[in-house]
Design a protein around this motif. Structure first.
Motif, PDB file in Angstrom:
ATOM      1  N   ILE A 184       0.845  -1.205   0.000  1.00 33.94           N
ATOM      2  CA  ILE A 184       0.000   0.000   0.000  1.00 33.94           C
ATOM      3  C   ILE A 184       0.879   1.253   0.000  1.00 33.94           C
ATOM      4  O   ILE A 184       0.546   2.271  -0.606  1.00 33.94           O
ATOM      5  N   ARG A 185       2.012   1.151   0.677  1.00 30.65           N
ATOM      6  CA  ARG A 185       2.948   2.271   0.775  1.00 30.65           C
ATOM      7  C   ARG A 185       3.719   2.481  -0.526  1.00 30.65           C
ATOM      8  O   ARG A 185       4.428   3.472  -0.688  1.00 30.65           O
ATOM      9  N   GLY A 186       3.598   1.548  -1.454  1.00 29.40           N
ATOM     10  CA  GLY A 186       4.253   1.705  -2.744  1.00 29.40           C
ATOM     11  C   GLY A 186       5.547   0.944  -2.895  1.00 29.40           C
ATOM     12  O   GLY A 186       6.246   1.114  -3.897  1.00 29.40           O
ATOM     13  N   ASP A 187       5.897   0.126  -1.910  1.00 27.08           N
ATOM     14  CA  ASP A 187       7.139  -0.639  -2.002  1.00 27.08           C
ATOM     15  C   ASP A 187       7.068  -1.645  -3.148  1.00 27.08           C
ATOM     16  O   ASP A 187       6.019  -2.237  -3.415  1.00 27.08           O
ATOM     17  N   ALA A 188       8.208  -1.860  -3.785  1.00 25.93           N
ATOM     18  CA  ALA A 188       8.278  -2.802  -4.906  1.00 25.93           C
ATOM     19  C   ALA A 188       8.941  -4.112  -4.461  1.00 25.93           C
ATOM     20  O   ALA A 188       9.347  -4.266  -3.305  1.00 25.93           O
ATOM     21  N   ASN A 189       9.013  -5.027  -5.380  1.00 29.56           N
ATOM     22  CA  ASN A 189       9.730  -6.300  -5.171  1.00 29.56           C
ATOM     23  C   ASN A 189       9.136  -7.166  -4.060  1.00 29.56           C
ATOM     24  O   ASN A 189       9.854  -7.902  -3.379  1.00 29.56           O
ATOM     25  N   ILE A 190       7.833  -7.080  -3.882  1.00 26.94           N
ATOM     26  CA  ILE A 190       7.167  -7.996  -2.956  1.00 26.94           C
ATOM     27  C   ILE A 190       6.811  -9.256  -3.744  1.00 26.94           C
ATOM     28  O   ILE A 190       6.197  -9.163  -4.806  1.00 26.94           O
ATOM     29  N   PRO A 191       7.202 -10.434  -3.273  1.00 24.83           N
ATOM     30  CA  PRO A 191       6.964 -11.670  -4.034  1.00 24.83           C
ATOM     31  C   PRO A 191       5.492 -11.877  -4.369  1.00 24.83           C
ATOM     32  O   PRO A 191       4.599 -11.520  -3.579  1.00 24.83           O
ATOM     33  N   PHE A 192       5.240 -12.454  -5.525  1.00 27.60           N
ATOM     34  CA  PHE A 192       3.867 -12.697  -5.975  1.00 27.60           C
ATOM     35  C   PHE A 192       3.101 -13.554  -4.970  1.00 27.60           C
ATOM     36  O   PHE A 192       1.920 -13.318  -4.713  1.00 27.60           O
ATOM     37  N   SER A 193       3.784 -14.556  -4.411  1.00 29.62           N
ATOM     38  CA  SER A 193       3.109 -15.448  -3.458  1.00 29.62           C
ATOM     39  C   SER A 193       2.616 -14.696  -2.229  1.00 29.62           C
ATOM     40  O   SER A 193       1.586 -15.049  -1.645  1.00 29.62           O
ATOM     41  N   VAL A 194       3.347 -13.651  -1.844  1.00 28.33           N
ATOM     42  CA  VAL A 194       2.930 -12.839  -0.689  1.00 28.33           C
ATOM     43  C   VAL A 194       1.792 -11.907  -1.083  1.00 28.33           C
ATOM     44  O   VAL A 194       0.800 -11.753  -0.362  1.00 28.33           O
ATOM     45  N   LYS A 195       1.915 -11.279  -2.273  1.00 22.49           N
ATOM     46  CA  LYS A 195       0.848 -10.372  -2.729  1.00 22.49           C
ATOM     47  C   LYS A 195      -0.472 -11.112  -2.907  1.00 22.49           C
ATOM     48  O   LYS A 195      -1.544 -10.537  -2.717  1.00 22.49           O
ATOM     49  N   LYS A 196      -0.382 -12.372  -3.254  1.00 22.16           N
ATOM     50  CA  LYS A 196      -1.592 -13.176  -3.438  1.00 22.16           C
ATOM     51  C   LYS A 196      -2.395 -13.259  -2.146  1.00 22.16           C
ATOM     52  O   LYS A 196      -3.627 -13.343  -2.169  1.00 22.16           O
ATOM     53  N   LYS A 197      -1.689 -13.187  -1.001  1.00 18.90           N
ATOM     54  CA  LYS A 197      -2.364 -13.254   0.297  1.00 18.90           C
ATOM     55  C   LYS A 197      -3.330 -12.085   0.491  1.00 18.90           C
ATOM     56  O   LYS A 197      -4.372 -12.241   1.122  1.00 18.90           O
ATOM     57  N   PHE A 198      -2.933 -10.910  -0.017  1.00 18.66           N
ATOM     58  CA  PHE A 198      -3.819  -9.756   0.176  1.00 18.66           C
ATOM     59  C   PHE A 198      -4.463  -9.303  -1.130  1.00 18.66           C
ATOM     60  O   PHE A 198      -4.903  -8.162  -1.280  1.00 18.66           O
TER      61      PHE A 198
END
Length: 421
Positions: A184-198
């Motif tokens: 939400i803060r705009g950070d990049a490079n968050i793994p897809f598997s983690v983004k899938k959680k939210f």
């Protein structure tokens, strides 16, 4: 300690972290106008853009600090960003990221704090409504879904990320909830598997950044704050971007924010852009080089009368009354901090100092640069207080000030990218 910190910051040419408003002189009309604007943002959910224009050292950053202090007092969330090599305004996704990262409120210093406070309030209300865990979490999900309805209209993805942040919190997945905040803060490079959680894909980019900023302002208001205040300092850095196209991109994003506020796409938000006269007057690289923005904010009636309701507010340098006023405030503060009779020693020559400076300020229209004077005066007070046996009369102090003015001027040259005041 606060007053000593204020004096040290001012002597070093910096804006103090606290107490700016009580030392803000000659700006009563401007303060009154921004108090009015903050009320409109809060009471009427208005979105407003203002521009602050002032010479180097005239007090632009100082006045932004005053606005920040007023906003905190009135329960606004505030972000302060400074345009620079590391934050050029042509990359709007980077601008959003820095706004989100610098978000502060009276009770905390991060977006995560805002979200945590909001979630805890809803969790406590749900717990009050039911002792049954299943029912409690069902109530919590329903409350949060309903409260995000306005935010969802501006960015469904933004609302989804917040909703799933709350879900992960309720499930005890602190790592997933923290990753949601980072996204939400705009950070990049968050793994897809983690983004899938939210429940999101991709990253915030130049196509979505303004929508996210609009959604952020709506969300901030919906969780109980008066609104969002975004302070953008040293905007003249845009003039030093390498190409005409990049500068135009930057000015276009400012125009987008200006238009979106006027068209109601932003709500409950105040944006304040601060820059030097070059930004507003240079036809080759400044705002006049981009007519789509210039035509919206330019002054349409040339007049010597004050009009605070135009898009651009000009901060002038100190006149004689301002010099006397700020001198008296600093004198009282210095005497209290260092426990000496500053007023009896120095007050008799305050008007003489003001007259001396005004008489030598003919080239600047009889005005004195705020930062220069404050640094000189505090240096004088420090010198006199630590060497009192050498200053037996007010005239001794006046001579010390006059004889050393040129030396201090030479040491106080402004860096074009270091307008701390």
């Amino acid at each position: 300690m606060e007053n000593e910190d204020i004096l040290m910051a001012l002597k070093n040419g910096n804006v103090p972290s606290k107490g700016a408003k009580k030392l803000c002189v000659g700006r009563d009309v401007e303060i009154e106008e921004f108090q009015r604007l903050l009320r409109k943002v809060d009471d009427e959910d208005k979105a407003i853009v203002k521009f602050i224009k002032g010479e180097f050292g005239a007090g632009k950053s100082f006045f932004l600090k005053v606005i920040e202090d007023m906003a905190f007092e009135d329960n606004f969330a505030v972000s302060w960003i400074t345009i620079s090599h590391n934050l050029p305004f042509n990359k709007i996704e980077l601008v959003y990221r820095n706004i989100a990262k610098t978000l502060r409120c009276k009770t905390g210093t991060s977006l995560e704090h805002v979200l945590d406070k909001w979630y805890t309030q809803h969790y406590n209300m749900a717990s009050h409504d039911s002792d049954n865990d299943f029912e409690k979490h069902a109530i919590l999900r329903e409350r949060i879904h309903d409260e995000l309805e306005d935010t969802r209209q501006f960015s469904s993805t933004f609302a989804t990320a917040i909703e799933n942040y709350a879900k992960l919190r309720s499930e005890g997945d602190t790592e997933g909830a923290s990753a949601a905040v980072s996204w939400i803060r705009g950070d990049a490079n968050i793994p897809f598997s983690v983004k899938k959680k939210f429940g999101v894909k991709g990253e915030i980019n130049k196509e979505t950044a303004l929508n996210f900023l609009e959604a952020l302002s709506i969300f901030i208001k919906s969780v109980g704050y008066s609104g969002l205040v975004v302070l953008i300092d040293e905007v003249e850095y845009i003039m030093h971007l390498h190409t005409h196209q990049i500068r135009n991109t930057s000015y276009n994003y400012i125009r987008d924010i200006y238009d979106n506020c006027n068209m109601g796409k932003f709500q409950s938000a105040l944006f304040v852009f601060a820059g030097t006269p070059y930004l507003f007057e240079d036809s080759k690289k400044g705002i006049p080089s981009y007519p789509a923005l210039e035509e919206r904010i330019q002054k349409v009636l040339e007049s010597d009368y004050v009009d605070m309701r135009t898009p651009i507010i000009y901060l002038s340098d100190f006149d004689r009354d301002d010099l006397i006023n700020i001198s008296q405030k600093l004198l009282e503060m210095h005497g209290e901090v260092y426990d000496w009779d500053a007023q009896s020693k120095v007050e008799p020559i305050i008007e003489n100092i003001a007259d001396e400076l005004i008489s030598t300020a003919g080239l600047s229209g009889g005005k004195v640069t705020a930062r220069k004077f404050v640094r000189k005066f505090i240096t004088l007070l420090d010198t006199v207080e630590q060497n009192q046996p050498h200053f037996n009369t007010p005239e001794d102090i006046l001579n010390e000030f006059i004889n050393n003015t040129n030396q201090i001027d030479d040491e106080d040259e402004f860096d074009e990218f270091d307008d701390d005041w």
